[in-house]
Design a protein around this motif. Sequence first.
Motif, short mmCIF file in Angstrom:
data_model
loop_
_atom_site.label_atom_id
_atom_site.label_comp_id
_atom_site.label_asym_id
_atom_site.label_seq_id
_atom_site.Cartn_x
_atom_site.Cartn_y
_atom_site.Cartn_z
N GLY A 94 0.78 -1.21 0.00
CA GLY A 94 0.00 0.00 0.00
C GLY A 94 0.82 1.27 0.00
O GLY A 94 0.27 2.36 -0.19
N SER A 95 2.16 1.17 0.20
CA SER A 95 2.98 2.38 0.23
C SER A 95 3.27 2.85 -1.19
O SER A 95 3.33 2.06 -2.13
CB SER A 95 4.29 2.12 0.98
N HIS A 96 3.42 4.18 -1.36
CA HIS A 96 3.77 4.75 -2.65
C HIS A 96 5.29 4.64 -2.84
O HIS A 96 6.04 4.79 -1.88
CB HIS A 96 3.34 6.21 -2.73
N PHE A 97 5.73 4.39 -4.09
CA PHE A 97 7.18 4.30 -4.33
C PHE A 97 7.50 4.77 -5.75
O PHE A 97 6.61 4.89 -6.60
CB PHE A 97 7.69 2.88 -4.11
N SER A 98 8.78 5.04 -5.98
CA SER A 98 9.27 5.44 -7.30
C SER A 98 10.64 4.83 -7.51
O SER A 98 11.35 4.52 -6.55
CB SER A 98 9.33 6.97 -7.42
N ILE A 99 10.99 4.68 -8.76
CA ILE A 99 12.32 4.17 -9.12
C ILE A 99 12.98 5.19 -10.04
O ILE A 99 12.38 5.61 -11.05
CB ILE A 99 12.24 2.80 -9.80
N MET A 100 14.17 5.60 -9.68
CA MET A 100 14.91 6.56 -10.49
C MET A 100 16.09 5.87 -11.17
O MET A 100 16.82 5.10 -10.54
CB MET A 100 15.43 7.71 -9.63
N CYS A 101 16.23 6.15 -12.46
CA CYS A 101 17.40 5.70 -13.23
C CYS A 101 18.25 6.93 -13.55
O CYS A 101 17.71 7.97 -13.96
CB CYS A 101 16.98 5.04 -14.54
N SER A 102 19.56 6.83 -13.37
CA SER A 102 20.44 7.95 -13.70
C SER A 102 21.78 7.41 -14.20
O SER A 102 22.13 6.25 -13.96
CB SER A 102 20.65 8.85 -12.49
N ILE A 103 22.52 8.27 -14.89
CA ILE A 103 23.82 7.88 -15.44
C ILE A 103 24.75 9.08 -15.37
O ILE A 103 24.30 10.25 -15.45
CB ILE A 103 23.69 7.37 -16.89
N ARG A 104 26.00 8.82 -15.18
CA ARG A 104 26.98 9.90 -15.15
C ARG A 104 26.97 10.64 -16.47
O ARG A 104 26.94 9.99 -17.53
CB ARG A 104 28.37 9.32 -14.88
N PRO A 105 27.01 11.97 -16.48
CA PRO A 105 26.94 12.71 -17.76
C PRO A 105 28.05 12.31 -18.72
O PRO A 105 29.23 12.38 -18.38
CB PRO A 105 27.09 14.17 -17.32
N GLN A 106 27.64 11.81 -19.88
CA GLN A 106 28.58 11.54 -20.97
C GLN A 106 28.07 12.16 -22.26
O GLN A 106 28.79 12.92 -22.90
CB GLN A 106 28.74 10.01 -21.17
N TYR A 107 26.84 11.82 -22.61
CA TYR A 107 26.26 12.28 -23.86
C TYR A 107 24.88 12.85 -23.58
O TYR A 107 24.17 12.40 -22.67
CB TYR A 107 26.18 11.14 -24.87
#
Length: 859
Positions: A720-733
């Motif tokens: 019942g809890s709200h959640f999110s998933i974040m994807c990130s990458i070191r700046p290259q392009y």
Amino acid sequence: MDQTALMLLLCLCSSALSDELRLVAGRSRCVGRLEKKDLGDWEPVIDWNWDLTSAAGACRQLHCGSVVSLQRDENYNVEIVCSDSVRLVQGTNRCSGRLEVRTNQSWSSVCEKDFDLQDAEVVCREISCGPPSVHQGALYGEVEATVGSREFLCEGSESALLNCSSRKSSGRNSCSPGQAVGLTCSDQDNFRLVGEASRCAGRLEMLYQEEWRPVDVYSSYWNMNSVAAVCAELDCGSAVSARDSKEASKRPVWGIWSDCFQSGSELKNCLPYDENGDRSHEIICSDSVRLVQGTNRCSGRLEVKTDQSWSSVCEKDFDLQDAEVVCREIGCGPPSVHQGALYGEAEAPVGSREFLCEGSESALLNCSSRKSSGRNSCSPGQAVGLTCSDQDNFRLVGEASRCAGRLEMLHQEEWRPVDVSSRYWDKNSAAAVCAELDCGSAVSARNSKEASKRPVWGISSDCFQSGSALKKCLPYGRHRDQSHEFICSDSVRLVQGTNRCSGRLEVKTDQSWSSVCEKDFDLQDAEVVCREIGCGPPSAHQGALYGEAEAPVGSREFLCEGSESALLNCSSRKSSGRNSCSPGQAVGLTCSDNFRLVGEASRCAGRLEMIHQEEWRPVAVWLHYWNMNSVAVVCAKLDCGSAVSARNSEEASERPVWWISSDCFQSGSALKNCLPYDENSYQSHEIICSGLLVEPLIFLSSSTDGVSTGRKQGSELLIGSHFSIMCSIRPQYEGGSFQLIFSTSNYTQNQTLPAVNHSALFLFSAAGHAHQGTYRCVYHVYVFSYNFSSISQPLNLTVSVSASPTALIIRLVVVLLGMLGSVLVLYFKARRNQKSGPENNHHDEGSRAEGSLEEETAV
């Protein structure tokens, strides 16, 4: 399959094969220029590797009998003459076998009753072999073809068997088993040495197409092994020396491939080609002595030639002075060993002559001798085995150390600089030179050019493939301005490694090599060694990496600071009480790479550069062999995945580059062995590998647990809890997109969002059991005209009705911290109110009331 069907199939296969080859422009279908069918078109065969053995196979395939001759025309096309009507089958070479004659398009054997010596002479002449030495039945197997019923009546001078008179062999339509003619023709003596007093010295000539000409051997592979094959062919003992000679004018010579000289059995099958040249080869053989069954030309069991036969020598009749003479006679160094049973038992009768040399004679048969009375035989194992030391015919000159400088070679009693074919010249070659001179590991090598051309010894790089071959190299004289300069490590070396930058460390002290105990060696010491041998920083140094120590382990502890140029420049102290190492504790050292890609956001894309002599430069590769396989080797070596693309780039002006042979890129293990040379060029190479992108990160954020990453073993959510998933990458392009892949044991689904500021946020409503599974982020981007992707570590998510004890404790701590914070806030407010005067009370009450209203309104 029955026998009839099998025979039919074999006939069809044979017919199909013969359709692939043909002879054209000759007087018969079995004479002419050889052509091969390629994709429906007939093309002339141009192949330098063809010899008489190859030609014999073509004649058989064309059902044309035995090969008579083979040559090349002006355009280097192969031309063959087959015997057409006779052939020898099942023999040991092209000049022996069971005789078969072709009549009415079929082959039949000949009964020995119908065949005599004159007939044999004609057949041997017809197939270009020497006179018959044997002709009798049952030599080469039973008859497989029908035995003919014709008696030949040759006079012996005819050019072909079917030109002879013949008559029907009445009443003899069949032969008894084992009576089909087996014929052995002697090989022609088609090599000779001329121009000297001895038949075993002089200019090498060959007889071909009834013409004697000097021989010009392709020098790249011409060495003392080749010369030894000639001496053995001529029954002239051991090879002593050889040199190339040039004449004032070009004249016809027989050009020949050095492959013919790999073994004596192939010499008579050598196929020369017609050319005009000014070079020939002059050879000296020992004539009357030879060493057989040895490990090289300077070792073996001694045999002496007397009365045209070879015999061993009994060790009782041979001493050190005799050995010195023999070693000098065959062009080797002084004797190091002479004793019986070293190189097998004597195969020829042991001689009964005692030699009485003084040691200064030029040949063993110039020594006094006497009959070894009462000792006509030797006990088993007492035939003289002799090992002569090889001459030191290489050196490095021009520097303070004997292990650095210009490479020179001694040949024909003259020291000259060495010019090696650069195409195959690499650090393996340099390592062979350093090892030959007992100078440790190869540090660097470069080509140098001088202002004026001067005589050098040209030498094949094949000589440097292994140290054992160096002393067999046969150079050729030429005028060039190029030579090679080396630096060897002198006092350290790595042995038994996978390349020149890895192996068990050995240190040279007091002219002997010893291993180093890992207790006496640390990272700073390793840094110095790797720098000293011209490799990158150390990546591993530990015991038992590269075999057990074969030399005694040293007892000195090194105390390097890490900046020294050589290990022996470091401070050291005696390793008291540790004079030996336990097994597996000798230092094994691995130094890192010397290549990189630069100029792009990723280390896996950009211009290829190499560090050499402490300088990074672009790499220019010989393009003839540079391909995507080469690029793949670079990507693999840099741990950058597979090859995606490569291009050559041209710059406006020349700048220094490291030129390198593409052979270095045939396998990843060879990269560290590449030896560049200093040049200026407009050209460099830009490479893109599949491992272009760094790994993206994955984060889980929920209303109850805060933030966690995919690097944890797993994350747990309350149902019942709200959640999110974040994807990130070191700046290259710039740009790109993130794909979130969710998978369970039963199914997989995904969703994609564009990358904004190098990240994307995937939102989820109340967590349920359907959200349990594994999540991964995949980053996709289009750059360099290709699509690239990179995947994150997995994030394993579980959803539960009640939180785990750990989660409850975390939440309790959070609640308690929140309550503690509230209490502290109220406490400090109360203290502040107490410090305020009565004049401020009305104002404070109004603020609190307003705040309460806001709180009620908010509620």
